[in-house]
Design a protein around this motif. Structure first.
Motif, short mmCIF file in Angstrom:
data_model
loop_
_atom_site.label_atom_id
_atom_site.label_comp_id
_atom_site.label_asym_id
_atom_site.label_seq_id
_atom_site.Cartn_x
_atom_site.Cartn_y
_atom_site.Cartn_z
N ARG A 1 37.36 2.99 1.39
CA ARG A 1 37.38 2.07 2.53
C ARG A 1 37.66 0.64 2.08
O ARG A 1 38.46 -0.08 2.70
N LEU A 2 37.01 0.22 1.01
CA LEU A 2 37.23 -1.13 0.49
C LEU A 2 38.61 -1.27 -0.13
O LEU A 2 39.28 -2.29 0.04
N ALA A 3 39.03 -0.25 -0.88
CA ALA A 3 40.33 -0.32 -1.55
C ALA A 3 41.47 -0.40 -0.54
O ALA A 3 42.46 -1.10 -0.77
N LYS A 4 41.36 0.33 0.56
CA LYS A 4 42.41 0.28 1.59
C LYS A 4 42.59 -1.14 2.12
O LYS A 4 43.71 -1.56 2.42
N GLU A 5 41.50 -1.87 2.25
CA GLU A 5 41.59 -3.25 2.72
C GLU A 5 42.24 -4.15 1.68
O GLU A 5 43.06 -5.01 2.02
N VAL A 6 41.89 -3.96 0.42
CA VAL A 6 42.43 -4.81 -0.65
C VAL A 6 43.92 -4.58 -0.83
O VAL A 6 44.69 -5.53 -1.03
N TRP A 7 44.35 -3.32 -0.77
CA TRP A 7 45.76 -2.99 -1.03
C TRP A 7 46.56 -2.83 0.26
O TRP A 7 47.71 -2.41 0.20
N ALA A 8 46.01 -3.20 1.40
CA ALA A 8 46.68 -2.94 2.68
C ALA A 8 48.06 -3.58 2.75
O ALA A 8 49.02 -2.96 3.21
N GLU A 9 48.18 -4.82 2.27
CA GLU A 9 49.45 -5.53 2.40
C GLU A 9 50.50 -5.05 1.42
O GLU A 9 51.65 -5.47 1.48
N ASP A 10 50.12 -4.13 0.50
CA ASP A 10 51.08 -3.66 -0.49
C ASP A 10 51.87 -2.45 -0.05
O ASP A 10 52.63 -1.88 -0.81
N THR A 11 51.70 -2.05 1.20
CA THR A 11 52.41 -0.86 1.65
C THR A 11 53.88 -1.16 1.90
O THR A 11 54.72 -0.27 1.83
N THR A 12 54.21 -2.39 2.23
CA THR A 12 55.60 -2.75 2.48
C THR A 12 55.86 -4.15 1.98
O THR A 12 54.95 -4.93 1.69
N GLY A 13 57.14 -4.50 1.91
CA GLY A 13 57.54 -5.87 1.68
C GLY A 13 57.54 -6.32 0.23
O GLY A 13 57.42 -5.53 -0.69
N ASN A 14 57.68 -7.63 0.05
CA ASN A 14 57.82 -8.20 -1.28
C ASN A 14 56.57 -8.04 -2.14
O ASN A 14 56.66 -7.96 -3.36
N ASP A 15 55.38 -8.01 -1.51
CA ASP A 15 54.16 -7.81 -2.28
C ASP A 15 54.19 -6.47 -3.00
O ASP A 15 53.81 -6.37 -4.17
N ALA A 16 54.65 -5.44 -2.30
CA ALA A 16 54.72 -4.12 -2.91
C ALA A 16 55.70 -4.11 -4.07
O ALA A 16 55.45 -3.52 -5.11
N LYS A 17 56.80 -4.80 -3.90
CA LYS A 17 57.80 -4.88 -4.97
C LYS A 17 57.22 -5.59 -6.18
O LYS A 17 57.40 -5.15 -7.33
N ALA A 18 56.49 -6.69 -5.95
CA ALA A 18 55.90 -7.43 -7.05
C ALA A 18 54.86 -6.61 -7.79
O ALA A 18 54.78 -6.63 -9.02
N VAL A 19 54.04 -5.88 -7.04
CA VAL A 19 53.03 -5.04 -7.67
C VAL A 19 53.69 -3.94 -8.49
O VAL A 19 53.26 -3.63 -9.60
N PHE A 20 54.75 -3.35 -7.95
CA PHE A 20 55.44 -2.28 -8.67
C PHE A 20 56.00 -2.77 -10.00
O PHE A 20 56.03 -2.04 -10.99
N GLN A 21 56.45 -4.03 -10.02
CA GLN A 21 57.00 -4.57 -11.27
C GLN A 21 55.98 -4.50 -12.40
O GLN A 21 56.34 -4.31 -13.57
N HIS A 22 54.69 -4.62 -12.07
CA HIS A 22 53.65 -4.57 -13.09
C HIS A 22 53.51 -3.19 -13.72
O HIS A 22 52.89 -3.05 -14.77
N GLU A 23 54.06 -2.16 -13.08
CA GLU A 23 53.92 -0.81 -13.60
C GLU A 23 54.87 -0.51 -14.74
O GLU A 23 54.71 0.51 -15.42
N MET A 24 55.87 -1.33 -14.95
CA MET A 24 56.89 -0.98 -15.95
C MET A 24 57.31 -2.19 -16.76
O MET A 24 57.16 -3.33 -16.34
N ILE A 25 57.83 -1.90 -17.94
CA ILE A 25 58.25 -2.98 -18.84
C ILE A 25 59.66 -3.45 -18.54
O ILE A 25 60.05 -4.54 -18.95
N PHE A 26 60.44 -2.63 -17.84
CA PHE A 26 61.81 -3.02 -17.52
C PHE A 26 61.84 -3.81 -16.21
O PHE A 26 61.03 -3.57 -15.31
N PRO A 27 62.77 -4.75 -16.08
CA PRO A 27 62.84 -5.54 -14.84
C PRO A 27 63.37 -4.72 -13.68
O PRO A 27 64.12 -3.76 -13.86
N ILE A 28 62.96 -5.10 -12.47
CA ILE A 28 63.51 -4.46 -11.28
C ILE A 28 64.97 -4.85 -11.09
O ILE A 28 65.80 -4.03 -10.70
#
Length: 271
Positions: free
Chosen positions: A119-146
Motif C-alpha cells: 500500500r505504501l509502495a504504490k503511493e511512492v511509485w505511483a507517478e512512475d507508471t507513465t511519463g518522463n519519471d518512468a523513463k528516468a527511473v528506468f535509466q537507473h536499471e542499466m549502464i547503457f544510455p537510453i
C-alpha cells in the motif's frame, strides 16, 4: 524511545543519489538536537554520515534494500517505511523491482506485512507508471544510455522507442529502449552471405517472436539469435520498460525488410 520516533528522524538529503559519496543528514539535530543531542549526533554523523556514506563498501541502492527489508520484516510500516521507500526509489530501485522485493519478503516475513508495505509502495511509485519519471527511473536499471528518440525508424514502431549507438567499429551495436507496450513491426533481415542479428536483454522485460512460433520472454542477460530470412518482431512487455543491445551480424548485401505492424490483438495474447 519508541520505534516510530526512532525511525521518523531518518531522512536523506542528497544532491545526486546515484553518485553521492557523502550523505548529509540533519534530521536528528533538527528534531532532537536540544532534547537528545547525543542521539542526534549518532543519527546524523554516525548512522548516515559514516555508515550510509560508505558507498565504496555497499552502494546506496543496496543499503536501501537492506533497510526496507529490515523495516518490513519487523512490521514497521509507518512513516519511517515511507521515508525509506522514497529513498529506495531515489537510489534507483524501480517500481518493478520493489514489487518483486516485497513479494519475496512476504514469504519470509509474513503476508499481512507485505500487504501493508505494498500500500505504501504504490503511493511512492505511483507517478512512475507513465511519463518522463518512468523513463528516468528506468535509466537507473542499466549502464547503457537510453539515447535519443528513435525518429528515423518511428514509422516501424508502435509506441515510443529510443536508440543509443554503443559501437560503430568492427560490429554495429546499439542499445534500443522501448516504453511499455512498444514493439517494432514484423520484419526480416536479409543478406546474400552472413548477416542476421543478435539481441541481448539489458533491463526490464520484453518479448521476441518468430512467425508461427510462441513468443519468447526476454529478461536481462537473455540472448536471442535471429537468422537471416526469419520473420519476427521484438519489443517491451505491457507492464515494463525494456532495453536490449542489438548486434548487427556482418554480412554481404544486408538489408532489412519492414512488414506489417504487430496488432493489439496479437500483442494482448502475451502474458
Amino acid at each position: 524511545m519508541n520505534k516510530l520516533l526512532l525511525f521518523s528522524v531518518f531522512s536523506i538529503l542528497t544532491l545526486n543519489v546515484m553518485a553521492q559519496e557523502k550523505i548529509v543528514q540533519t534530521a536528528g539535530r533538527n528534531q532532537l538536537g536540544e532534547f537528545a543531542p547525543k542521539f542526534a549526533e549518532l543519527n546524523d554523523d554516525v548512522l548516515f554520515g559514516e555508515v550510509w556514506s560508505r558507498t565504496d563498501k555497499l552502494g546506496l541502492r543496496d543499503r536501501s534494500l537492506v533497510t526496507i527489508t529490515s523495516l518490513i520484516s519487523q512490521g514497521i510500516t509507518d512513516s519511517s517505511l515511507t521515508f525509506h521507500l522514497q529513498s529506495a526509489k531515489n537510489n534507483g530501485i524501480t517500481r518493478t523491482e520493489i514489487s518483486e522485493i516485497i513479494t519475496h519478503i512476504g514469504f519470509y516475513a509474513g503476508w499481512p506485512k507485505a500487504w501493508v508495505a505494498f500500500r505504501l509502495a504504490k503511493e511512492v511509485w505511483a507517478e512512475d507508471t507513465t511519463g518522463n519519471d518512468a523513463k528516468a527511473v528506468f535509466q537507473h536499471e542499466m549502464i547503457f544510455p537510453i539515447g535519443e528518440p528513435n525518429t528515423a525508424y518511428a514509422q516501424y514502431f508502435i509506441g515510443n522507442s529510443y536508440l543509443a549507438p554503443i559501437s560503430r567499429e568492427q560490429v554495429n551495436i546499439s542499445n534500443v529502449t522501448f516504453e511499455p507496450r512498444c514493439r517494432n513491426n514484423w520484419h526480416i533481415h536479409k543478406a546474400s552471405k552472413g548477416g542476421g542479428q543478435m539481441l541481448i536483454g539489458v533491463a526490464g522485460r520484453g518479448w521476441y517472436q518468430e512467425e508461427g512460433k510462441p513468443a519468447v520472454e526476454i529478461l536481462p542477460g537473455a540472448v536471442i539469435h535471429i537468422p537471416v530470412g526469419v520473420k519476427h518482431w521484438h519489443g517491451a512487455a505491457a507492464d515494463s520498460w525494456f532495453a536490449h543491445l542489438a548486434f548487427e551480424v556482418p554480412g554481404e548485401n544486408t538489408s532489412n525488410e519492414w512488414l506489417e505492424p504487430v496488432t493489439d490483438e496479437q500483442y494482448d495474447k502475451l502474458k
